[in-house]
Design a protein around this motif. Structure first.
Motif, PDB file in Angstrom:
ATOM      1  N   ARG A 172       0.832  -1.214   0.000  1.00  0.00           N
ATOM      2  CA  ARG A 172       0.000   0.000   0.000  1.00  0.00           C
ATOM      3  C   ARG A 172       0.860   1.256   0.000  1.00  0.00           C
ATOM      4  NH1 ARG A 172      -4.545  -2.387   4.075  1.00  0.00           N
ATOM      5  NH2 ARG A 172      -5.798  -3.378   2.449  1.00  0.00           N
ATOM      6  N   GLN A 173       2.039   1.179   0.585  1.00  0.00           N
ATOM      7  CA  GLN A 173       2.945   2.327   0.577  1.00  0.00           C
ATOM      8  C   GLN A 173       3.541   2.562  -0.806  1.00  0.00           C
ATOM      9  OE1 GLN A 173       5.824   1.547   3.636  1.00  0.00           O
ATOM     10  NE2 GLN A 173       4.360   1.904   5.293  1.00  0.00           N
ATOM     11  N   CYS A 174       3.462   1.573  -1.678  1.00  0.00           N
ATOM     12  CA  CYS A 174       4.007   1.688  -3.035  1.00  0.00           C
ATOM     13  C   CYS A 174       2.997   2.242  -4.030  1.00  0.00           C
ATOM     14  CB  CYS A 174       4.501   0.327  -3.523  1.00  0.00           C
ATOM     15  SG  CYS A 174       5.936  -0.286  -2.610  1.00  0.00           S
ATOM     16  N   ILE A 175       1.768   2.466  -3.597  1.00  0.00           N
ATOM     17  CA  ILE A 175       0.737   2.991  -4.495  1.00  0.00           C
ATOM     18  C   ILE A 175       0.735   4.503  -4.416  1.00  0.00           C
ATOM     19  CG2 ILE A 175      -1.726   3.073  -5.017  1.00  0.00           C
ATOM     20  CD1 ILE A 175      -1.941   0.274  -3.751  1.00  0.00           C
ATOM     21  N   SER A 176       0.825   5.123  -5.585  1.00  0.00           N
ATOM     22  CA  SER A 176       0.797   6.578  -5.663  1.00  0.00           C
ATOM     23  C   SER A 176       0.048   6.985  -6.928  1.00  0.00           C
ATOM     24  CB  SER A 176       2.228   7.122  -5.693  1.00  0.00           C
ATOM     25  OG  SER A 176       2.215   8.506  -5.881  1.00  0.00           O
ATOM     26  N   ALA A 177      -0.903   7.859  -6.784  1.00  0.00           N
ATOM     27  CA  ALA A 177      -1.701   8.365  -7.911  1.00  0.00           C
ATOM     28  C   ALA A 177      -2.347   7.232  -8.702  1.00  0.00           C
ATOM     29  CB  ALA A 177      -0.851   9.243  -8.822  1.00  0.00           C
ATOM     30  N   GLY A 178      -2.808   6.220  -8.005  1.00  0.00           N
ATOM     31  CA  GLY A 178      -3.512   5.130  -8.662  1.00  0.00           C
ATOM     32  C   GLY A 178      -2.618   4.118  -9.350  1.00  0.00           C
ATOM     33  N   LYS A 179      -1.307   4.253  -9.212  1.00  0.00           N
ATOM     34  CA  LYS A 179      -0.375   3.315  -9.830  1.00  0.00           C
ATOM     35  C   LYS A 179       0.574   2.774  -8.773  1.00  0.00           C
ATOM     36  CE  LYS A 179      -0.338   5.311 -14.417  1.00  0.00           C
ATOM     37  NZ  LYS A 179       0.488   5.783 -15.518  1.00  0.00           N
ATOM     38  N   MET A 180       1.006   1.544  -8.990  1.00  0.00           N
ATOM     39  CA  MET A 180       1.972   0.955  -8.075  1.00  0.00           C
ATOM     40  C   MET A 180       3.364   1.110  -8.682  1.00  0.00           C
ATOM     41  SD  MET A 180       2.077  -2.692  -6.144  1.00  0.00           S
ATOM     42  CE  MET A 180       0.675  -2.261  -5.145  1.00  0.00           C
ATOM     43  N   ASP A 181       4.276   1.619  -7.875  1.00  0.00           N
ATOM     44  CA  ASP A 181       5.651   1.836  -8.303  1.00  0.00           C
ATOM     45  C   ASP A 181       6.409   0.513  -8.226  1.00  0.00           C
ATOM     46  OD1 ASP A 181       8.226   2.677  -8.806  1.00  0.00           O
ATOM     47  OD2 ASP A 181       8.378   3.943  -7.021  1.00  0.00           O
ATOM     48  N   ARG A 182       6.809  -0.010  -9.382  1.00  0.00           N
ATOM     49  CA  ARG A 182       7.474  -1.315  -9.397  1.00  0.00           C
ATOM     50  C   ARG A 182       8.834  -1.266  -8.712  1.00  0.00           C
ATOM     51  NH1 ARG A 182      10.984  -2.350 -13.991  1.00  0.00           N
ATOM     52  NH2 ARG A 182      11.132  -0.450 -15.218  1.00  0.00           N
ATOM     53  N   HIS A 183       9.483  -0.100  -8.716  1.00  0.00           N
ATOM     54  CA  HIS A 183      10.765   0.018  -8.024  1.00  0.00           C
ATOM     55  C   HIS A 183      10.571  -0.057  -6.513  1.00  0.00           C
ATOM     56  CE1 HIS A 183      12.746   0.854 -11.769  1.00  0.00           C
ATOM     57  NE2 HIS A 183      11.878   1.805 -12.025  1.00  0.00           N
ATOM     58  N   CYS A 184       9.501   0.530  -6.036  1.00  0.00           N
ATOM     59  CA  CYS A 184       9.167   0.450  -4.614  1.00  0.00           C
ATOM     60  C   CYS A 184       8.888  -1.005  -4.229  1.00  0.00           C
ATOM     61  CB  CYS A 184       7.957   1.335  -4.318  1.00  0.00           C
ATOM     62  SG  CYS A 184       7.386   1.275  -2.617  1.00  0.00           S
ATOM     63  N   VAL A 185       8.171  -1.719  -5.087  1.00  0.00           N
ATOM     64  CA  VAL A 185       7.892  -3.135  -4.824  1.00  0.00           C
ATOM     65  C   VAL A 185       9.197  -3.922  -4.789  1.00  0.00           C
ATOM     66  CG1 VAL A 185       6.770  -5.222  -5.711  1.00  0.00           C
ATOM     67  CG2 VAL A 185       5.580  -3.029  -5.823  1.00  0.00           C
ATOM     68  N   GLY A 186      10.095  -3.612  -5.714  1.00  0.00           N
ATOM     69  CA  GLY A 186      11.391  -4.291  -5.736  1.00  0.00           C
ATOM     70  C   GLY A 186      12.172  -4.075  -4.455  1.00  0.00           C
ATOM     71  N   ARG A 187      12.145  -2.841  -3.947  1.00  0.00           N
ATOM     72  CA  ARG A 187      12.828  -2.560  -2.675  1.00  0.00           C
ATOM     73  C   ARG A 187      12.138  -3.281  -1.522  1.00  0.00           C
ATOM     74  NH1 ARG A 187      12.808   2.551  -5.131  1.00  0.00           N
ATOM     75  NH2 ARG A 187      11.017   3.188  -3.895  1.00  0.00           N
ATOM     76  N   SER A 188      10.832  -3.416  -1.617  1.00  0.00           N
ATOM     77  CA  SER A 188      10.066  -4.068  -0.549  1.00  0.00           C
ATOM     78  C   SER A 188      10.341  -5.555  -0.462  1.00  0.00           C
ATOM     79  CB  SER A 188       8.565  -3.843  -0.762  1.00  0.00           C
ATOM     80  OG  SER A 188       8.255  -2.482  -0.658  1.00  0.00           O
ATOM     81  N   ILE A 189      10.737  -6.170  -1.577  1.00  0.00           N
ATOM     82  CA  ILE A 189      10.989  -7.616  -1.564  1.00  0.00           C
ATOM     83  C   ILE A 189      12.049  -7.963  -0.525  1.00  0.00           C
ATOM     84  CG2 ILE A 189      11.942  -9.544  -2.901  1.00  0.00           C
ATOM     85  CD1 ILE A 189      10.485  -8.390  -5.350  1.00  0.00           C
ATOM     86  N   GLY A 190      13.154  -7.232  -0.548  1.00  0.00           N
ATOM     87  CA  GLY A 190      14.217  -7.499   0.421  1.00  0.00           C
ATOM     88  C   GLY A 190      13.770  -7.271   1.852  1.00  0.00           C
ATOM     89  N   LEU A 191      13.022  -6.184   2.063  1.00  0.00           N
ATOM     90  CA  LEU A 191      12.536  -5.881   3.410  1.00  0.00           C
ATOM     91  C   LEU A 191      11.590  -6.969   3.918  1.00  0.00           C
ATOM     92  CD1 LEU A 191      11.834  -2.065   2.936  1.00  0.00           C
ATOM     93  CD2 LEU A 191      13.720  -3.100   4.197  1.00  0.00           C
ATOM     94  N   VAL A 192      10.704  -7.419   3.051  1.00  0.00           N
ATOM     95  CA  VAL A 192       9.724  -8.432   3.450  1.00  0.00           C
ATOM     96  C   VAL A 192      10.408  -9.773   3.705  1.00  0.00           C
ATOM     97  CG1 VAL A 192       7.751  -9.795   2.635  1.00  0.00           C
ATOM     98  CG2 VAL A 192       7.731  -7.309   2.404  1.00  0.00           C
ATOM     99  N   MET A 193      11.357 -10.145   2.854  1.00  0.00           N
ATOM    100  CA  MET A 193      12.070 -11.419   3.069  1.00  0.00           C
ATOM    101  C   MET A 193      12.847 -11.382   4.384  1.00  0.00           C
ATOM    102  SD  MET A 193      11.275 -13.510   0.768  1.00  0.00           S
ATOM    103  CE  MET A 193       9.722 -12.884   0.190  1.00  0.00           C
TER     104      MET A 193
END
Length: 129
Positions: A93-114
């Protein structure tokens, strides 16, 4: 004298054309945003029932969701699995901005989530001992 007038005329036309093109680009971007939002809202749900629609409907979220779904069966505690799911949803949800999801934000989140999942696993193993 004629060449100077000709150069001024060409410069003025180029300036007007440049402004017209930049205005068209802004209009295009705004229309593109509106169309992508409408498409996002009207497309069928392409995800599992595990994830809420507001994050799982974005294709950019799939790599993270897929990685987490592979890790969840390795977690014994249902409470820990739910805690991990909540954490993933918050990250997305933090990666969603202006109705679009930032794929770079998702990529950074992968490491954090793992890292978060490994931490939860270690905590679970230490409480099992």
């Amino acid at each position: 004298m004629r060449s100077l007038l000709f150069i001024l005329l060409i410069s003025a036309l180029a300036l007007v054309q440049a402004r017209t093109l930049s205005g068209s680009k802004e209009d295009y971007q705004e229309n593109d945003y509106q169309e992508s939002r409408e498409t996002h809202l009207s497309k069928p749900h392409l995800h599992s029932s595990v994830w809420p629609c507001d994050v799982a409907d974005y294709r950019e979220a799939y790599p993270l969701l897929h990685k987490v779904e592979k890790q969840l069966p390795k977690i014994d505690s249902a409470e820990t699995r739910n805690h991990i799911r909540d954490h993933v949803v918050t990250q997305l949800r933090q990666c969603i901005s202006a109705g679009k999801m930032d794929r770079h934000c998702v990529g950074r989140s992968i490491g954090l989530v793992m890292s978060f999942i490994n931490h939860q696993r270690r905590n679970q193993q230490s409480t099992d001992l």
